[in-house]
Design an enzyme around this catalytic site. Sequence first.
Site, PDB file in Angstrom:
ATOM      1  N   HIS A  58      -3.212   7.110   3.015  1.00  0.00           N
ATOM      2  CA  HIS A  58      -3.618   5.838   2.406  1.00  0.00           C
ATOM      3  C   HIS A  58      -5.023   5.551   2.918  1.00  0.00           C
ATOM      4  O   HIS A  58      -5.280   5.623   4.127  1.00  0.00           O
ATOM      5  CB  HIS A  58      -2.626   4.748   2.810  1.00  0.00           C
ATOM      6  CG  HIS A  58      -3.108   3.370   2.492  1.00  0.00           C
ATOM      7  ND1 HIS A  58      -3.719   3.067   1.301  1.00  0.00           N
ATOM      8  CD2 HIS A  58      -3.103   2.215   3.217  1.00  0.00           C
ATOM      9  CE1 HIS A  58      -4.060   1.792   1.300  1.00  0.00           C
ATOM     10  NE2 HIS A  58      -3.698   1.253   2.457  1.00  0.00           N
ATOM     11  N   ASN A  73     -10.300   0.405   0.252  1.00  0.00           N
ATOM     12  CA  ASN A  73      -8.831   0.417   0.256  1.00  0.00           C
ATOM     13  C   ASN A  73      -8.341  -0.207  -1.041  1.00  0.00           C
ATOM     14  O   ASN A  73      -8.472  -1.417  -1.233  1.00  0.00           O
ATOM     15  CB  ASN A  73      -8.358  -0.381   1.487  1.00  0.00           C
ATOM     16  CG  ASN A  73      -6.852  -0.540   1.552  1.00  0.00           C
ATOM     17  OD1 ASN A  73      -6.140  -0.230   0.600  1.00  0.00           O
ATOM     18  ND2 ASN A  73      -6.371  -1.035   2.681  1.00  0.00           N
ATOM     19  N   CYS A  97       0.819  -1.227   0.000  1.00  0.00           N
ATOM     20  CA  CYS A  97       0.000   0.000   0.000  1.00  0.00           C
ATOM     21  C   CYS A  97       0.848   1.271   0.000  1.00  0.00           C
ATOM     22  O   CYS A  97       0.333   2.354  -0.263  1.00  0.00           O
ATOM     23  CB  CYS A  97      -0.940   0.009   1.196  1.00  0.00           C
ATOM     24  SG  CYS A  97      -2.033  -1.419   1.228  1.00  0.00           S
TER      25      CYS A  97
HETATM   26  O1  UT7 Z   1      -3.965  -1.406   3.509  1.00  0.00           O
HETATM   27  C1  UT7 Z   1      -3.231  -2.364   4.182  1.00  0.00           C
HETATM   28  C2  UT7 Z   1      -3.212  -2.113   5.562  1.00  0.00           C
HETATM   29  N1  UT7 Z   1      -4.344  -2.722   6.218  1.00  0.00           N
HETATM   30  C3  UT7 Z   1      -5.024  -2.021   7.109  1.00  0.00           C
HETATM   31  O2  UT7 Z   1      -4.779  -0.869   7.284  1.00  0.00           O
HETATM   32  C4  UT7 Z   1      -6.058  -2.721   7.946  1.00  0.00           C
HETATM   33  C5  UT7 Z   1      -6.044  -2.182   9.341  1.00  0.00           C
HETATM   34  N2  UT7 Z   1      -7.005  -2.818  10.212  1.00  0.00           N
HETATM   35  C6  UT7 Z   1      -8.334  -2.559  10.148  1.00  0.00           C
HETATM   36  O3  UT7 Z   1      -8.791  -1.797   9.320  1.00  0.00           O
HETATM   37  C7  UT7 Z   1      -9.219  -3.184  11.206  1.00  0.00           C
HETATM   38  O4  UT7 Z   1      -8.408  -3.827  12.143  1.00  0.00           O
HETATM   39  C8  UT7 Z   1     -10.270  -4.181  10.639  1.00  0.00           C
HETATM   40  C9  UT7 Z   1     -11.357  -3.420   9.911  1.00  0.00           C
HETATM   41  C10 UT7 Z   1      -9.612  -5.176   9.718  1.00  0.00           C
HETATM   42  C11 UT7 Z   1     -10.924  -4.929  11.814  1.00  0.00           C
HETATM   43  O5  UT7 Z   1     -11.538  -4.015  12.693  1.00  0.00           O
HETATM   44  P1  UT7 Z   1     -11.215  -4.066  14.268  1.00  0.00           P
HETATM   45  O6  UT7 Z   1     -12.035  -3.038  14.891  1.00  0.00           O
HETATM   46  O7  UT7 Z   1      -9.734  -3.959  14.445  1.00  0.00           O
HETATM   47  O8  UT7 Z   1     -11.752  -5.492  14.683  1.00  0.00           O
HETATM   48  P2  UT7 Z   1     -10.924  -6.696  15.340  1.00  0.00           P
HETATM   49  O9  UT7 Z   1     -10.010  -7.320  14.336  1.00  0.00           O
HETATM   50  O10 UT7 Z   1     -10.322  -6.229  16.620  1.00  0.00           O
HETATM   51  O11 UT7 Z   1     -12.083  -7.730  15.660  1.00  0.00           O
HETATM   52  C12 UT7 Z   1     -13.108  -7.438  16.624  1.00  0.00           C
HETATM   53  C13 UT7 Z   1     -14.230  -8.418  16.437  1.00  0.00           C
HETATM   54  C14 UT7 Z   1     -13.793  -9.880  16.299  1.00  0.00           C
HETATM   55  O12 UT7 Z   1     -14.767 -10.693  16.925  1.00  0.00           O
HETATM   56  P3  UT7 Z   1     -14.507 -11.295  18.399  1.00  0.00           P
HETATM   57  O13 UT7 Z   1     -13.270 -12.126  18.288  1.00  0.00           O
HETATM   58  O14 UT7 Z   1     -14.344 -10.098  19.292  1.00  0.00           O
HETATM   59  O15 UT7 Z   1     -15.763 -12.068  18.658  1.00  0.00           O
HETATM   60  C15 UT7 Z   1     -13.848 -10.138  14.809  1.00  0.00           C
HETATM   61  O16 UT7 Z   1     -14.066 -11.487  14.484  1.00  0.00           O
HETATM   62  O17 UT7 Z   1     -14.920  -8.110  15.221  1.00  0.00           O
HETATM   63  C16 UT7 Z   1     -15.054  -9.303  14.438  1.00  0.00           C
HETATM   64  N3  UT7 Z   1     -15.082  -8.933  13.029  1.00  0.00           N
HETATM   65  C17 UT7 Z   1     -16.218  -8.705  12.362  1.00  0.00           C
HETATM   66  N4  UT7 Z   1     -17.512  -8.716  12.753  1.00  0.00           N
HETATM   67  C18 UT7 Z   1     -18.447  -8.425  11.825  1.00  0.00           C
HETATM   68  C19 UT7 Z   1     -14.027  -8.759  12.195  1.00  0.00           C
HETATM   69  N5  UT7 Z   1     -14.468  -8.415  10.970  1.00  0.00           N
HETATM   70  C20 UT7 Z   1     -15.829  -8.387  11.059  1.00  0.00           C
HETATM   71  C21 UT7 Z   1     -16.843  -8.090  10.122  1.00  0.00           C
HETATM   72  N6  UT7 Z   1     -18.133  -8.115  10.560  1.00  0.00           N
HETATM   73  N7  UT7 Z   1     -16.573  -7.739   8.841  1.00  0.00           N
END
Ligand code: UT7
Length: 337
Positions: A249, A279, A113
């Site tokens: 980004h 993204n 990215c």
């Molecule tokens: O461009 C390359 C660089 N990449 C990035 O910049 C990505 C950076 N990271 C992010 O944008 C975020 O971390 C995500 C959008 C990928 C995830 O959001 P988050 O607020 O960090 O969620 P998390 O990974 O901490 O997960 C929290 C909960 C989990 O459930 P449990 O384990 O607490 O029950 C996940 O399984 O949210 C769950 N979860 C979802 N729930 C509904 C993760 N994705 C989803 C989803 N819908 N799409």
Amino acid sequence: MFVHITGTGSYLPERVVTNAELAAKLDTTDEWIYSHTGIRSRHIGADDESTSAMAVKAARAALASAGVAPEELGLIIVATSTSDYQAFPSTACLVQHELGAVNAACFDLQAACTGFIYALEAARGMLRQNPRPALVIGAEMMSRIVDWNDRNSCILFGDAAGAVVLEASHDVPGGIWHSILKADGSGSQLIVREGGARGLASGPWMQHTLQMKGRAVFNFAVKVFDEVLCGLLNRSGHTFADLACVIPHQANARIVEAVARRMEVPLETFYMNMETIGNSSAASIPVALDMAITSKKIKEGDLIAMVGFGAGLTYGGILMSWRGQAAKPALAAHPTA
Ligand code: UT7
């Protein structure tokens, strides 16, 4: 020597995929995706579309806005992680042929990215050896490498291409002032897409999809964004108040909001388009730059910063002043070559 961006262009595939469409197939909701990312929809390429085809469309728009003919180009760099072919030919060579840019050296650059930031700085350095105009493109078909069953990652990504034309001058001040390019390979396993020579024993490369530890990448992004932006401003002696616009980004609106809170600066200075584009990896910054210029969020004379981060881990930024089309007659009056 001063290096100016004299033209920009972008291309988005026609098909729009909404969060609701993803929620119909995945255990997620529009509300979750929007509240955690700021994304409502993304563009996805048609089956017969390719990274090079999108790159050519963005490139044509950038060349037209710069008033540069393809045969004037001395260099084409395509920043991409989703090149048409796994290794060769490079997407840049395919773009060169399609444009008829017969005098251009061509190569692809992979810094995930952050690819566009790295490519811009590589082109700026190479303009010292060959002052012909350079074309720098960020183009990605992320839809071909994400796992559409993985709600942790697929909700973020979209397809797009953005391009800029760079022109050099010894006499016309402005353009790119400073850059910071950095990497932290200790975080290499946070975003991985296998299938290279290292993993060939485990199956054909097309079976491999992007795997990401989202929360760790989120935290990394917030930390290094601050470091890059402050680093650029310290080098130039400017403060945040001098910036007309920051192009981040477009990974996740919540990352940008966290950066603004942490730095105690107004969110309005950051240009964001991920709500409708998502993204698009290396394409995200040049597409946003083109849209910010076209919508007059960036105006002639503005000081702007672009900041990228991504797999590798890589990160970096560029500080530049935008002269827009006003630079063109001045550059013509003071040719470098
Ligand atoms: O461009 C390359 C660089 N990449 C990035 O910049 C990505 C950076 N990271 C992010 O944008 C975020 O971390 C995500 C959008 C990928 C995830 O959001 P988050 O607020 O960090 O969620 P998390 O990974 O901490 O997960 C929290 C909960 C989990 O459930 P449990 O384990 O607490 O029950 C996940 O399984 O949210 C769950 N979860 C979802 N729930 C509904 C993760 N994705 C989803 C989803 N819908 N799409």
